[in-house]
Enzyme design. Structure first.
Site, PDB file in Angstrom:
ATOM      1  N   ASP A   1       0.782  -1.295   0.096  1.00 28.26           N
ATOM      2  CA  ASP A   1       0.055  -0.001  -0.008  1.00 28.26           C
ATOM      3  C   ASP A   1       0.899   1.098   0.043  1.00 28.26           C
ATOM      4  OD1 ASP A   1       0.873  -0.146   2.578  1.00 28.26           O
ATOM      5  OD2 ASP A   1      -0.853  -0.354   3.674  1.00 28.26           O
TER       6      ASP A   1
ATOM      7  N   ASN B   1      -8.076   0.219  13.799  1.00 30.22           N
ATOM      8  CA  ASN B   1      -9.682   0.335  13.215  1.00 30.22           C
ATOM      9  C   ASN B   1      -9.636  -1.072  12.685  1.00 30.22           C
ATOM     10  OD1 ASN B   1      -8.230   0.705  10.758  1.00 30.22           O
ATOM     11  ND2 ASN B   1      -9.752   2.018  10.217  1.00 30.22           N
TER      12      ASN B   1
ATOM     13  N   HIS C   1      -8.033  -2.194  10.026  1.00 30.75           N
ATOM     14  CA  HIS C   1      -7.706  -2.371   8.797  1.00 30.75           C
ATOM     15  C   HIS C   1      -6.666  -3.346   8.189  1.00 30.75           C
ATOM     16  CE1 HIS C   1      -4.931   1.463   8.610  1.00 30.75           C
ATOM     17  NE2 HIS C   1      -4.229   0.228   9.089  1.00 30.75           N
TER      18      HIS C   1
ATOM     19  N   GLU D   1      -9.943  -0.172   4.283  1.00 37.30           N
ATOM     20  CA  GLU D   1     -10.709   0.220   5.518  1.00 37.30           C
ATOM     21  C   GLU D   1     -11.928  -0.290   5.891  1.00 37.30           C
ATOM     22  OE1 GLU D   1      -8.968   2.050   7.357  1.00 37.30           O
ATOM     23  OE2 GLU D   1      -7.952   3.950   6.555  1.00 37.30           O
TER      24      GLU D   1
HETATM   25  P1  PGA Z   1       1.798  -0.264  12.565  1.00 31.23           P
HETATM   26  O1  PGA Z   1       0.687  -0.313  11.272  1.00 31.23           O
HETATM   27  O2  PGA Z   1       2.504  -1.490  12.286  1.00 31.23           O
HETATM   28  O3  PGA Z   1       2.699   0.944  12.246  1.00 31.23           O
HETATM   29  O4  PGA Z   1       1.001  -0.404  13.767  1.00 31.23           O
HETATM   30  C1  PGA Z   1      -0.003  -1.245  11.071  1.00 31.23           C
HETATM   31  C2  PGA Z   1      -1.236  -0.980  10.188  1.00 31.23           C
HETATM   32  O5  PGA Z   1      -1.794   0.179  10.230  1.00 31.23           O
HETATM   33  O6  PGA Z   1      -1.518  -1.715   9.381  1.00 31.23           O
END
Ligand code: PGA
Length: 239
Positions: free
Chosen positions: A67, A136, A138, A143
């Site tokens: 992404d 959340n 995701h 999302e």
């Molecule tokens: P993080 O992000 O590893 O920085 O916690 C995870 C995500 O948002 O998928």
């Protein structure tokens, strides 16, 4: 669900790095899709150490981007690809032709989605997809509410993602959209690893593993994947 709880983030990262190294022994030309973000940084460092000591060979594999924030690229500090380049591709001198990342600055982002869909399809799917989980629920930038059947697409970022995402940037940064692999890619990946560490991720991990499988909580799709591993550290484990 095959859940494994490691004593601490280092043990988790070491295990994940060795797992990737082992996959590359079996299949040196594997197609890997590795998340950026905070969670996998220690895994990348462990993988670099394995490679530099001759215990992992990443010369023939292919990397597909998971992404990216729309409008950003590898030279923008805080972008998703920035961390991959800094922590993995640069130290290992991964060749440009091994890397297929979204151009999130492209004029035609839909064409960019179809280009990455085609790369994955031509390579027979992803051999390994390693993802984290957002606060959340995701996965990548899928999302809540995103259809499970989506391939690559442009996503409108949720408020939580915009707020939490500020941690990647040194100054407040406007984020509105992402370009991302879809959850159908996750379902078609030969193997999926969902990694999380720390107490703050405990509740979302619990919901992903034990809550209803619903598009309102994208990570719950992991329950439907036939070859998924959930690897967390002890702080993240609240059953
Ligand atoms: P993080 O992000 O590893 O920085 O916690 C995870 C995500 O948002 O998928």
């Amino acid at each position: 669900m095959p859940l494994r709880v490691f004593s601490d983030p280092t043990a988790l990262a070491d295990h994940a790095a060795r797992h990737i190294a082992h996959l590359l022994t079996r299949k040196p030309d594997a197609t890997l899709c590795l998340a950026s973000g905070e969670t996998p940084i220690a895994t990348f460092r462990a993988l670099v150490e394995l490679a530099q000591s001759g215990h992992a060979n990443l010369d023939r594999c292919t990397f597909v981007g998971l992404d990216e924030w729309v409008g950003m690229g590898p030279t923008d500090e805080g972008s998703c690809s920035y961390y991959l380049f800094r922590d993995l591709f640069a130290p290992l001198q991964i060749r440009p032709e091994q890397i297929h990342y979204f151009d999130a600055k492209a004029a035609d982002l839909t064409a960019e989605c179809r280009r990455i869909d085609a790369v994955i399809h031509e390579r027979g799917g992803l051999d390994l997809l390693l993802v984290g989980i957002g606060m959340n629920g995701h996965i990548a930038l899928n999302e809540p509410g995103t259809p499970f059947t989506n391939y690559c697409h442009i996503s409108e970022l949720a408020e939580t993602t915009i707020t939490v995402g500020q941690k990647y940037f040194s100054t407040p940064t406007a984020l509105s959209h992402g370009i991302t692999l879809g959850l159908q890619h996750l379902m078609e990946a030969h193997e999926v690893i969902l990694m999380a560490s720390g107490e703050r991720k405990a509740e979302v991990i619990r919901q992903a593993l034990h809550g209803p499988v619903t598009e309102q909580f994208p990570a719950s799709i992991i329950q439907k994947h036939p070859n998924a591993h959930i690897w967390i550290d002890a702080a993240c484990d609240n059953g």
